[in-house]
Scaffold this active site. Sequence first.
Site, PDB file in Angstrom:
ATOM      1  N   HIS A  12      -3.764  -5.246  -0.036  1.00 30.66           N
ATOM      2  CA  HIS A  12      -3.293  -5.685   1.282  1.00 30.66           C
ATOM      3  C   HIS A  12      -3.274  -7.214   1.347  1.00 30.66           C
ATOM      4  O   HIS A  12      -4.301  -7.822   1.616  1.00 30.66           O
ATOM      5  CB  HIS A  12      -4.209  -5.130   2.372  1.00 30.66           C
ATOM      6  CG  HIS A  12      -4.031  -3.669   2.579  1.00 30.66           C
ATOM      7  ND1 HIS A  12      -3.180  -3.153   3.529  1.00 30.66           N
ATOM      8  CD2 HIS A  12      -4.565  -2.612   1.947  1.00 30.66           C
ATOM      9  CE1 HIS A  12      -3.202  -1.834   3.477  1.00 30.66           C
ATOM     10  NE2 HIS A  12      -4.046  -1.476   2.523  1.00 30.66           N
ATOM     11  N   GLU A  27      -2.185  -9.079   3.622  1.00 28.16           N
ATOM     12  CA  GLU A  27      -2.522  -9.548   4.976  1.00 28.16           C
ATOM     13  C   GLU A  27      -4.031  -9.542   5.224  1.00 28.16           C
ATOM     14  O   GLU A  27      -4.495 -10.114   6.203  1.00 28.16           O
ATOM     15  CB  GLU A  27      -1.785  -8.691   6.016  1.00 28.16           C
ATOM     16  CG  GLU A  27      -2.346  -7.297   6.279  1.00 28.16           C
ATOM     17  CD  GLU A  27      -2.000  -6.239   5.225  1.00 28.16           C
ATOM     18  OE1 GLU A  27      -1.510  -6.594   4.144  1.00 28.16           O
ATOM     19  OE2 GLU A  27      -2.242  -5.051   5.484  1.00 28.16           O
ATOM     20  N   CYS A  84       0.840  -1.196   0.000  1.00 26.98           N
ATOM     21  CA  CYS A  84       0.000   0.000   0.000  1.00 26.98           C
ATOM     22  C   CYS A  84       0.882   1.256   0.000  1.00 26.98           C
ATOM     23  O   CYS A  84       1.621   1.469  -0.952  1.00 26.98           O
ATOM     24  CB  CYS A  84      -0.987  -0.040   1.167  1.00 26.98           C
ATOM     25  SG  CYS A  84      -2.333   1.150   0.997  1.00 26.98           S
TER      26      CYS A  84
END
Lengths: 213, 262
Positions: free
Chosen positions: A188, A190, A83
């Site tokens: 993202h 994660e 990001c």
Amino acid sequence: MTVAIVECGIGNVQSVANACRQIAPDTVVVADGAALTAANPQRVILPGVGAIGTVLANLRGREIAPVLERLVRGSGVPFLGICVGMQVLADVCEEFGSHRGFGWIPGHVRRMAPVVSRVRLPHVGWNTIAATWPDDPLMRDIDGKDAYFVHSYAMDCPREFVLATTEYEGVTFPCAVRRDNIAGVQFHPEKSSLIGAALLTAFIGDGLCTNAA
Amino acid sequence: MYKRRLIPVLFLKDGWMVRSESFSIHQAIGDPLHHVRRMVQWDVDELIVIDIGDAEMPFGHDRVDYRNKAVTTLPEFIRLIAVECRIPLTFGGRVRSVADVRERIHNGADKVTVNSQIADNPAEVTKMATTFGSQAIVASIDYRMVGNEARVYCDRGARDVGADVKTWARRAIDAGVGEILLTSIDRDGAARGYDLETISAVANAVNVPVIACGGAGNPLHFVKCFRETRASAVAAGNIFHFTENAYPNAKLLLRHQLPDIR
């Protein structure tokens, strides 16, 4: 295998650390240059949440930037920016003013559409990754799949560095970039469930050794 | 292709998961961690957890039949959820200051919702947005129909703010929020479908994502809301708690009927 997660802003790096620990138990979170040097990592991940100016100021203020320069550009340690951590790779980053980025990948970060426009921003949600280099180890398991995005700014860079693009309300932007051992993703991993885990596994496992560029 | 999201909303009260109806009836339905785990197994698009309790309450319930150890504080609870969450987590309820946002985000939330502070202290909302980014601040806007007007209420429906939803949404966006969670109080727990007219009016009036909430009684209500409004996401609570595999089955139906579903 030591993976260093660089904490540089005001955001949450725990979710990135949690996701990486599943793959590499020796994952450490570092918040300054000395800790990053001491970790002597084989992989570096820079998650970025927050305003880009703050992130860049913290990276420089905490002496992280020179250590990254030495590790990543000097010694060739594989690097993944997430990001805002990808956006800092550009030359110039515009958000609440104009900031000088790392310039590791030539590029420019801008708001995806003007404030007054029909494009609904931030771009929040799941969107498709379309690889321009589908054989790249980072793309192999995620090309054509959906990942989770949250951002209003995007990076523009020369085609040769664009690993994959994403389209949102008529705007197409690079969602993954790479230059040798330096990579960045706008989404993202994660937060992207199994697809995100696949990307992190590819990055931590293969590194960026199988060079497609 | 950009996908529109189907989002389960979990309501917590004093550390219990509750089912909500008209913002006034709350039926305890068990240990929140179990519900969160189920959502994670379902690989939901995103998860919203809203703490509607009145005050900081102990989360431990001294239940020996629960296998997880007692959780005693809000930060600890968020940490436990976040460790299991491989998906985006929004945490709302009693968020009044930049410090409240920091506590929730540092413990693992990706976004927070703000509600009453849009009325009481919009400058603080702006400070939250400039510190953490607009994408991290979601305006939770609750309304009920008063005649033909969709009138906004804060404090869990107790206080009339004196404005309609469109005006209020603009006020929230001017303060810096990046998303709107729009909830119909009348339809909370009513299971008679979404308020398509108000959702459309708000989604067409603003250029931030709108999450529609309140009224889902069966999966066809989701289809209708996605088809007939420009909502970026549709959220629901109760429907996901009481039916076997409610979320995966709803997603199957949605994917069959619409192109932009994950």
